[in-house]
Design an enzyme around this catalytic site. Structure first.
Site, PDB file in Angstrom:
ATOM      1  N   LYS A 292      -0.198  -6.320  -1.453  1.00  0.00           N
ATOM      2  CA  LYS A 292      -0.417  -5.366  -2.551  1.00  0.00           C
ATOM      3  C   LYS A 292       0.848  -5.213  -3.385  1.00  0.00           C
ATOM      4  O   LYS A 292       0.815  -5.265  -4.621  1.00  0.00           O
ATOM      5  CB  LYS A 292      -0.853  -3.996  -1.992  1.00  0.00           C
ATOM      6  CG  LYS A 292      -2.255  -3.997  -1.415  1.00  0.00           C
ATOM      7  CD  LYS A 292      -2.601  -2.688  -0.694  1.00  0.00           C
ATOM      8  CE  LYS A 292      -3.947  -2.828   0.008  1.00  0.00           C
ATOM      9  NZ  LYS A 292      -4.398  -1.615   0.710  1.00  0.00           N
TER      10      LYS A 292
ATOM     11  N   GLN B 153      -1.975   3.448   3.515  1.00  0.00           N
ATOM     12  CA  GLN B 153      -2.667   2.350   4.192  1.00  0.00           C
ATOM     13  C   GLN B 153      -3.300   2.859   5.490  1.00  0.00           C
ATOM     14  O   GLN B 153      -2.670   3.594   6.262  1.00  0.00           O
ATOM     15  CB  GLN B 153      -1.667   1.216   4.480  1.00  0.00           C
ATOM     16  CG  GLN B 153      -2.303  -0.041   5.020  1.00  0.00           C
ATOM     17  CD  GLN B 153      -3.230  -0.750   4.027  1.00  0.00           C
ATOM     18  OE1 GLN B 153      -3.081  -0.605   2.816  1.00  0.00           O
ATOM     19  NE2 GLN B 153      -4.183  -1.495   4.531  1.00  0.00           N
TER      20      GLN B 153
ATOM     21  N   ASP C 215      -7.271   4.111  -4.314  1.00  0.00           N
ATOM     22  CA  ASP C 215      -8.227   3.657  -3.305  1.00  0.00           C
ATOM     23  C   ASP C 215      -9.623   4.236  -3.570  1.00  0.00           C
ATOM     24  O   ASP C 215     -10.605   3.763  -3.007  1.00  0.00           O
ATOM     25  CB  ASP C 215      -7.789   4.130  -1.906  1.00  0.00           C
ATOM     26  CG  ASP C 215      -7.078   3.047  -1.104  1.00  0.00           C
ATOM     27  OD1 ASP C 215      -7.301   1.862  -1.391  1.00  0.00           O
ATOM     28  OD2 ASP C 215      -6.315   3.421  -0.194  1.00  0.00           O
TER      29      ASP C 215
HETATM   30  N1  GUN Z   1      -7.243  -0.452   5.378  1.00  0.00           N
HETATM   31  C1  GUN Z   1      -8.237  -1.372   5.285  1.00  0.00           C
HETATM   32  N2  GUN Z   1      -8.755  -1.371   4.039  1.00  0.00           N
HETATM   33  C2  GUN Z   1      -8.078  -0.447   3.330  1.00  0.00           C
HETATM   34  C3  GUN Z   1      -8.143  -0.011   1.979  1.00  0.00           C
HETATM   35  O1  GUN Z   1      -8.961  -0.462   1.168  1.00  0.00           O
HETATM   36  N3  GUN Z   1      -7.261   0.974   1.643  1.00  0.00           N
HETATM   37  C4  GUN Z   1      -6.375   1.491   2.514  1.00  0.00           C
HETATM   38  N4  GUN Z   1      -5.565   2.460   2.085  1.00  0.00           N
HETATM   39  N5  GUN Z   1      -6.275   1.102   3.775  1.00  0.00           N
HETATM   40  C5  GUN Z   1      -7.131   0.130   4.166  1.00  0.00           C
END
Ligand code: GUN
Length: 310
Positions: free
Chosen positions: A54, A98, A121
């Site tokens: 990311k 996350q 998100d």
């Molecule tokens: N862990 C797995 N998928 C995601 C996501 O889309 N966002 C976040 N913040 N954590 C994750």
């Protein structure tokens, strides 16, 4: 029949290109870069990979990206304080925590501390509610947006089609249900208690698997000519399971035999490919789109914060 492969890498590259140009234009007009902050708690190896991806992609798009890495032992108050700092920082337009979080932290409480207008998100209840109500000024979770971007790119229509989504998670299944409904699809959501799973899936024009069960969807679940979208990303290291799930993919099987590990989706690719009209691979399908749409969300949040129209 062998299916058309829906190539997520190509579609993600097109989205990232648009985002990069959008970020450059924002910088020219306002002097500001879109700012993304990612909070990582602990040392979950998969999360570390996702987070690195990311922040690296954000930088490639000309964003200002910030990683806040905290030890697994971080307390609730300390974590909330760090989130509060990012929430108050005008250079941060989008932020996320996350998942998964260590057990001593309440993920729901932590997610709600992210201000809705920075919640790239799309997990905050306000954004979930806006999606439910069809308000288009909220932020929508990235993976479901990626599924729609992929279908749009390949000009696969949704209006009036039968869509079956396997999986009812807050991250994928539920938001995708609303996005598909807003595109006028007839949507069925299946889950662990669904009876007649195979027969229900086999009615789908568009079948989406998002459950996290390797190879759950076999040939019998796929209607001839259907579009199959595999959202699952599962690591497999059991040789018998890999021989089964990678059957029909000799090069991948060969690689598994050398490395002892493979990533597979929720769909048995070899079987489904024989019946589907179009199908996403794993890896290289929906996965690359998730990060691309995260950055698109961040650009949207930045434009809104800076009062710049798209
Ligand atoms: N862990 C797995 N998928 C995601 C996501 O889309 N966002 C976040 N913040 N954590 C994750």
């Amino acid at each position: 029949m062998s299916a058309t492969i829906l190539d997520g890498k190509t579609v993600a590259a097109a989205v990232l290109d648009r985002v990069r140009r959008g970020a450059a234009s924002l910088l020219e007009r306002t002097g500001a870069r879109p700012g993304l902050a990612v909070v990582l708690v602990g040392d979950n190896p998969a999360s570390e990979v996702y987070v690195r991806n990311k922040t690296r992609r954000a930088e490639e798009c000309g964003f200002a990206s910030r990683l806040v890495a905290l030890p697994a032992s971080v307390g609730r108050d300390e974590l909330l304080a760090r989130i509060g700092e990012l929430a108050d920082d005008p250079a941060v337009h989008g932020m996320l925590v996350q998942l998964p979080l260590p057990d001593h932290l309440d993920a729901r409480e932590i997610q709600r501390a992210v201000p809705p207008d920075k919640d790239v998100d799309g997990f905050h209840p306000l954004n979930a509610g806006k999606l439910l109500l069809g308000d288009d000024d909220g932020l929508v979770p990235c993976t479901p947006l990626g599924v729609i971007a992929l279908l749009d790119h390949y000009e696969i229509p949704l209006a009036g089609r039968d869509v079956v989504i396997v999986g009812r998670s807050n991250i994928v299944g539920k938001p995708l249900f609303h996005l598909m409904l807003s595109r006028h699809a007839t949507v069925t959501v299946c889950h662990s208690r669904t009876r007649e799973l195979a027969a229900t899936c086999a009615r789908a024009d568009v079948l989406v698997a998002a459950v996290g069960v390797p190879g759950l969807i076999r040939g019998e679940h796929v209607r001839p000519g259907a579009v199959v979208i595999d959202v699952g990303i599962n690591a497999v290291d059991d040789p018998a399971q890999a021989e089964d799930l990678l059957a029909g993919q000799p090069r991948r099987l060969e690689r598994f035999r050398r490395r002892g590990r493979a990533l597979v989706g929720d769909v048995h690719f070899g079987e489904a490919r024989e019946k589907a009209g179009a199908i996403t691979p794993v890896p290289g399908g929906v996965g690359p789109l998730t990060v691309a749409l995260l950055l698109d969300n961040t650009l949207r949040a930045a434009r809104r914060a800076l009062g710049v129209p798209a």
